[in-house]
Scaffold this active site. Structure first.
Site, short mmCIF file in Angstrom:
data_model
loop_
_atom_site.label_atom_id
_atom_site.label_comp_id
_atom_site.label_asym_id
_atom_site.label_seq_id
_atom_site.Cartn_x
_atom_site.Cartn_y
_atom_site.Cartn_z
N CYS A 77 57.05 -45.54 -29.33
CA CYS A 77 56.81 -44.31 -28.56
C CYS A 77 56.95 -43.10 -29.48
CB CYS A 77 57.80 -44.28 -27.39
SG CYS A 77 58.25 -42.67 -26.74
N CYS A 80 59.42 -40.36 -28.57
CA CYS A 80 60.80 -40.85 -28.74
C CYS A 80 61.25 -40.65 -30.18
CB CYS A 80 60.89 -42.34 -28.41
SG CYS A 80 60.51 -42.73 -26.70
#
Ligand SMILES: [Zn+2]
Length: 159
Positions: A77, A80
């Protein structure tokens, strides 16, 4: 990022001076403690802690006297990965007042399901073992800290 080492009684930290493992009791995590071997002052963690199992997560979040911000993330991600360094700063800035715990939702799928995490990154504040606030999306350290402070300010029992 450091590995979360925890048992039913407390958080395990390694003394920076002599390497001895010490336990910081869950209920007194905000207090200064000295190393059992060399008496060096032990600090509460100033880095995000990666939970390896959901049992470890529960042992910490369910018992610690400090509020916890949980970062639900996964390695693939992109946002993230932007949040990661920001949470490192938060962990330093709020050391002794807040714990930062990282939950890889690819590994700890049961936690993602239990808390209904539908998008990542999601950050949630826990106090007294209960989730009190949640936000999604990447943001800088200053905004994460403001989010945590706001959440805790609404909690009469916390802090
Ligand atoms: Zn020591």
């Amino acid at each position: 990022m450091a590995a979360l080492e925890v048992d039913d009684r407390g958080l395990l930290v390694t003394c920076a001076s002599c390497g001895q493992k010490n336990r910081l009791a869950h209920e007194r995590l905000e207090q200064a403690t000295r190393c059992g071997r060399c008496k060096n002052l032990l600090s509460p963690p100033a880095a995000p802690l990666e939970a390896a199992t959901s049992a470890d997560f529960d042992r910490l979040v369910g018992h610690t006297s400090l509020p916890v911000v949980v970062d639900y993330w996964a390695p693939w991600c992109g946002p993230c990965r932007m949040v990661g360094p920001e949470l490192e700063k938060v962990a330093v800035n709020m050391a002794g007042r807040l714990l930062v715990v990282k939950v890889n939702t690819d590994v700890l799928t049961d936690l993602g399901q239990r808390f209904g995490i539908r998008s990542i990154p999601t950050m949630a504040v826990f106090a007294g073992g209960k989730e009190i606030a949640r936000t999604t999306g990447a943001r800088p350290a200053s905004e994460i800290e403001a989010f945590v402070r706001q959440a805790l300010a609404k909690q009469p029992a916390a802090q």
